[in-house]
Design an enzyme around this catalytic site. Structure first.
Site, PDB file in Angstrom:
ATOM      1  N   LYS A   1       0.800  -1.217   0.000  1.00 53.54           N
ATOM      2  CA  LYS A   1       0.000   0.000   0.000  1.00 53.54           C
ATOM      3  C   LYS A   1       0.838   1.274   0.000  1.00 53.54           C
ATOM      4  O   LYS A   1       0.383   2.323  -0.472  1.00 53.54           O
ATOM      5  CB  LYS A   1      -0.940   0.003   1.204  1.00 53.54           C
TER       6      LYS A   1
ATOM      7  N   SER B   1       0.788  -9.631  -0.478  1.00 49.58           N
ATOM      8  CA  SER B   1       0.536  -8.195  -0.508  1.00 49.58           C
ATOM      9  C   SER B   1       0.675  -7.523   0.845  1.00 49.58           C
ATOM     10  O   SER B   1       0.848  -6.302   0.919  1.00 49.58           O
ATOM     11  CB  SER B   1      -0.857  -7.921  -1.087  1.00 49.58           C
TER      12      SER B   1
END
Length: 398
Positions: free
Chosen positions: A51, A300
């Site tokens: 992110k 992720s």
């Protein structure tokens, strides 16, 4: 729609501000799945997630006036930390609105990066409405977690690195929450490897694209171990990109994600949060789609609460027979517990927990009920331990 040029420009803009994470083959996962698995270790970013790529690119593009007014973001944790970290590096005041269900560890880490955290809303949608209202009142720049061209371009830099480092690939599989990672990565991948299959993954309670390429549905939501992708509807911009670039969307269960977290920890030696394990969960759930293919999976994010990780590993061990829970009716006399412990030990079992009831569970005042939790090597070993105990005692599995 963003272009490859937007992604490559983002890569130059954030170079040195985020980690170029390793891209590594995983022989353990390849053996377990029958696919040739390559991992992109975004869990090793400074904030433990991809992110911050999008956050770094978005904040770098702000004007001096926008920086002076500050920024606001809404996130279940990873985007929050990315914005908080890069706002701190640039001297920008940051407010982060987080849903009330956000794990405590993510809240604490976001505050530690210097942002002011407000817990608001039972769902991501409620938190988003609160943040947008606050943004309008205070004039801050809203840094959307996914539905923003600069954020998508930043997330796409993950695929640029992956494609440079991994060699030939047949498939790229990525989780879908709001869709920013898959949208950005698909732009880069489709431009550079037009024949590579692009697959998105959603968790079953947030499966708005279950009918893909058909219209989006309205999922029920609810509790999920994959809170990082607990988004009821993907963004408008990300939806346009995904529908143009992505080949299919797969839906996985909570149990599949728990199993994937366990396999990543035990096989690949990587800590992953639920959303970070979703891509591997898809490979485990739909093995025929991936068998024999060269498959890239971004881990992720790695921001999982320690208690949740511990419980996930134990639940997986219980499901696959490596933890055995037995209940035995035993005579209430000296030496019985010692005999049971010896039998288990000689069979190679490791006692984890014992509960001994005389007053409430036993059928007779001269008897007791014993519940014992045992660690075994595999289901066959568990059966061997059970058989050894059954020679002397009445045994049932709990």
């Amino acid at each position: 729609m963003i272009s490859l040029e937007d992604v490559t420009a983002a890569a130059e803009r954030i170079r040195g501000k985020v980690i170029r994470t390793p891209t590594l083959p995983s022989h353990a996962l390849s053996r377990a799945t029958g696919a040739d698995i390559t991992l992109k270790l975004e869990n090793l970013q400074a904030v433990g997630s991809f992110k911050e790529r999008g956050a770094a690119n978005k904040l770098a593009l702000l004007t001096p006036e926008e920086r002076a007014r500050g920024v606001i973001a809404v996130s279940a944790g990873n985007h929050a930390q990315g914005v908080a970290r890069h706002a701190s590096l640039l001297g920008i005041d940051a407010v982060i609105v987080m849903p009330k269900f956000t794990p405590t560890g993510k809240v604490v880490r976001t505050r530690n990066w210097g942002a002011r955290v407000i817990l608001e809303g039972e769902t991501f949608a409620e938190a988003l409405m609160f943040a947008q209202d606050m943004q309008a009142r205070e004039g801050r720049t809203f840094v959307h977690p996914y539905d923003d061209a600069a954020v998508m371009a930043g997330q796409g830099t993950c695929a640029l690195e992956l494609l440079e480092d991994a060699g030939e690939l047949d498939m790229l599989v990525a989780p879908i929450g709001g869709g920013g990672l898959l949208a950005g990565c698909s732009i880069a991948a489709r431009a550079l490897r037009p024949n590579m299959e692009l697959i998105g993954v959603q968790v079953e309670s947030y499966d708005s694209l279950a009918a893909f390429p058909g219209p989006a549905t309205h999922p029920n939501g609810g509790s999920t171990i994959a809170e990082g992708i607990a988004v009821l509807q993907i963004g408008k911009q990300t939806d346009v990109v995904i529908r143009k670039q992505v080949d299919k969307v797969l839906v996985v269960s909570e149990c599949a994600i728990e199993n994937a977290i366990t396999l990543l920890a035990e096989g690949a030696k990587q800590v992953s949060e639920g959303a970070g394990a979703a891509a591997l969960a898809a490979v485990l759930t739909y093995p025929d789609l991936f068998r024999g293919k060269k498959v890239a999976l971004p881990i992720s994010g790695g921001n999982i609460d320690s208690r949740i990780l511990a419980n996930t590993l134990l639940r997986a061990m219980l499901r696959d027979g490596r933890i055995l829970r037995l209940v035995m009716e035993i005579p209430d006399r000296p030496g019985v517990l010692a005999d049971i412990s010896k039998t288990i030990g000689e069979a190679g079992g490791n006692i984890i927990e014992v509960s001994h009831q005389r007053l409430f569970a036993a059928p007779s005042v001269q008897a007791a009920q014993l519940e014992v939790m045992i660690e075994a090597r595999d289901p066959e070993h568990a059966a061997l331990i059970t058989k050894a105990l059954e020679r002397t005692y009445i045994v049932r599995r709990a």
